[in-house]
Write a protein that holds these residues in place. Sequence first.
Motif, short mmCIF file in Angstrom:
data_model
loop_
_atom_site.label_atom_id
_atom_site.label_comp_id
_atom_site.label_asym_id
_atom_site.label_seq_id
_atom_site.Cartn_x
_atom_site.Cartn_y
_atom_site.Cartn_z
N SER A 90 -3.33 0.86 17.76
CA SER A 90 -3.93 1.85 18.67
C SER A 90 -5.20 2.43 18.08
O SER A 90 -6.16 2.70 18.81
CB SER A 90 -2.93 2.97 18.97
N SER A 91 -5.25 2.61 16.77
CA SER A 91 -6.46 3.13 16.13
C SER A 91 -7.59 2.11 16.16
O SER A 91 -8.76 2.47 16.36
CB SER A 91 -6.16 3.53 14.68
N ILE A 92 -7.26 0.84 15.98
CA ILE A 92 -8.29 -0.20 16.08
C ILE A 92 -8.87 -0.21 17.49
O ILE A 92 -10.09 -0.31 17.68
CB ILE A 92 -7.71 -1.58 15.72
N GLY A 93 -7.99 -0.09 18.49
CA GLY A 93 -8.46 -0.06 19.87
C GLY A 93 -9.38 1.10 20.15
O GLY A 93 -10.42 0.95 20.80
N VAL A 94 -9.03 2.28 19.65
CA VAL A 94 -9.88 3.46 19.82
C VAL A 94 -11.25 3.22 19.19
O VAL A 94 -12.28 3.58 19.76
CB VAL A 94 -9.21 4.71 19.20
N GLY A 95 -11.26 2.61 18.04
CA GLY A 95 -12.54 2.33 17.37
C GLY A 95 -13.39 1.34 18.14
O GLY A 95 -14.60 1.50 18.25
N PHE A 96 -12.74 0.31 18.70
CA PHE A 96 -13.47 -0.73 19.42
C PHE A 96 -14.18 -0.19 20.67
O PHE A 96 -15.23 -0.71 21.05
CB PHE A 96 -12.53 -1.88 19.81
N VAL A 97 -13.60 0.80 21.31
CA VAL A 97 -14.21 1.34 22.52
C VAL A 97 -15.12 2.54 22.24
O VAL A 97 -15.71 3.10 23.16
CB VAL A 97 -13.15 1.73 23.56
N ALA A 98 -15.24 2.92 20.99
CA ALA A 98 -16.13 4.03 20.62
C ALA A 98 -17.58 3.66 20.94
O ALA A 98 -17.99 2.51 20.83
CB ALA A 98 -15.98 4.37 19.14
N THR A 99 -18.35 4.65 21.31
CA THR A 99 -19.73 4.43 21.75
C THR A 99 -20.55 3.66 20.72
O THR A 99 -21.28 2.72 21.05
CB THR A 99 -20.42 5.77 22.03
N GLU A 100 -20.45 4.04 19.46
CA GLU A 100 -21.29 3.46 18.41
C GLU A 100 -21.00 1.98 18.18
O GLU A 100 -21.83 1.25 17.63
CB GLU A 100 -21.10 4.23 17.10
N ALA A 101 -19.82 1.52 18.58
CA ALA A 101 -19.43 0.12 18.32
C ALA A 101 -19.63 -0.80 19.51
O ALA A 101 -19.47 -2.01 19.39
CB ALA A 101 -17.97 0.07 17.88
N GLN A 102 -20.01 -0.25 20.64
CA GLN A 102 -20.03 -1.00 21.89
C GLN A 102 -20.92 -2.24 21.86
O GLN A 102 -20.54 -3.29 22.36
CB GLN A 102 -20.47 -0.10 23.04
N ASP A 103 -22.10 -2.13 21.31
CA ASP A 103 -23.09 -3.21 21.43
C ASP A 103 -23.20 -4.11 20.21
O ASP A 103 -24.06 -4.98 20.16
CB ASP A 103 -24.46 -2.60 21.74
N ALA A 104 -22.34 -3.92 19.24
CA ALA A 104 -22.41 -4.74 18.02
C ALA A 104 -21.90 -6.15 18.28
O ALA A 104 -21.01 -6.38 19.10
CB ALA A 104 -21.61 -4.09 16.91
N ASP A 105 -22.46 -7.12 17.56
CA ASP A 105 -22.01 -8.51 17.67
C ASP A 105 -20.67 -8.72 16.95
O ASP A 105 -19.92 -9.63 17.29
CB ASP A 105 -23.05 -9.45 17.06
N GLY A 106 -20.41 -7.88 15.96
CA GLY A 106 -19.16 -7.96 15.22
C GLY A 106 -18.68 -6.58 14.85
O GLY A 106 -19.49 -5.65 14.68
N ILE A 107 -17.37 -6.43 14.72
CA ILE A 107 -16.77 -5.17 14.30
C ILE A 107 -16.03 -5.40 12.99
O ILE A 107 -15.12 -6.24 12.93
CB ILE A 107 -15.78 -4.63 15.35
N MET A 108 -16.41 -4.67 11.97
CA MET A 108 -15.67 -4.71 10.71
C MET A 108 -14.57 -3.66 10.75
O MET A 108 -14.84 -2.48 10.95
CB MET A 108 -16.58 -4.46 9.51
N VAL A 109 -13.33 -4.11 10.59
CA VAL A 109 -12.20 -3.20 10.51
C VAL A 109 -11.92 -2.94 9.03
O VAL A 109 -11.61 -3.85 8.27
CB VAL A 109 -10.95 -3.80 11.20
N MET A 110 -12.05 -1.68 8.66
CA MET A 110 -11.98 -1.27 7.25
C MET A 110 -10.92 -0.19 7.11
O MET A 110 -10.82 0.71 7.94
CB MET A 110 -13.37 -0.75 6.84
N LEU A 111 -10.09 -0.28 6.08
CA LEU A 111 -9.05 0.70 5.84
C LEU A 111 -9.56 1.77 4.87
O LEU A 111 -10.27 1.47 3.92
CB LEU A 111 -7.80 0.03 5.27
N ALA A 112 -9.14 3.01 5.11
CA ALA A 112 -9.67 4.13 4.33
C ALA A 112 -8.95 4.34 3.00
O ALA A 112 -9.37 5.19 2.21
CB ALA A 112 -9.59 5.42 5.15
N ASP A 113 -7.90 3.57 2.73
CA ASP A 113 -7.12 3.81 1.52
C ASP A 113 -7.29 2.70 0.48
O ASP A 113 -6.38 2.42 -0.30
CB ASP A 113 -5.64 3.99 1.86
N MET A 114 -8.48 2.06 0.48
CA MET A 114 -8.74 0.97 -0.46
C MET A 114 -9.90 1.35 -1.37
O MET A 114 -11.06 1.00 -1.11
CB MET A 114 -9.01 -0.32 0.31
N PRO A 115 -9.63 2.08 -2.46
CA PRO A 115 -10.68 2.73 -3.26
C PRO A 115 -11.64 1.81 -3.98
O PRO A 115 -12.73 2.25 -4.37
CB PRO A 115 -9.89 3.58 -4.26
#
Length: 205
Positions: free
Chosen positions: A83-108
């Motif tokens: 569900s979080s990935i989906g929210v990110g994919f439809v976010a305004t800033e990501a709409q027009d990109a050719d690719g979406i990098m999915v990155m986890l916040a707990d990988m230091p």
Amino acid sequence: MTVAIILLAAGMSSRTGKDGFHKLLAEFDGVPLLRRMVTAAVDSEAISVTVVLGHGHAEQRNILSGIEVQMVVNPDFALGMASSIGVGFVATEAQDADGIMVMLADMPDITTEHLDRMIKAFQDAGAISIVRAVSDGKPGNPVILPRSLRDAVLEVQGDVGARHLIKSSTLPVINIEIGRAAELDVDTLEEVAAAGGVFVSASTT
């Protein structure tokens, strides 16, 4: 050929939360983990960074004060990572990109250099392949998904991430070796400490 980053930070941190800590607030070299990861993303060649927040989002917003980044809250974060990935994919800033990098916040150990290597590989391959970080050949994170997978991403449900999409996709996969950084995440107090993190306060907000 552009790449936008979605940084997933919506989880409840359940394994450290039971002890009164949120793992993304642990400090590494004096910087909260969430801010460390967002800074690495913002400094990369990505055209935008969208941080998906959930549990504890008010405090997380404060942690990110002063950083120019889009923040969105997933009200359904308890349903799982998809569900979080989906929210990110439809976010305004990501709409027009050719690719979406999915990155986890707990990988230091993930660095800007790692992200830029992956972005370059995606661009060099014509923005039509999946690009995946690996550790000694073992699949890890982050992952770049071409825009063509957007509909498939939005159909995924539950606590599953990009690995599920990669398995079901017929697109070519490019593996980028980045060592242990691709698999090192921190879910427990012991893992945070082993990775060099320190909790400076006990907060459950």
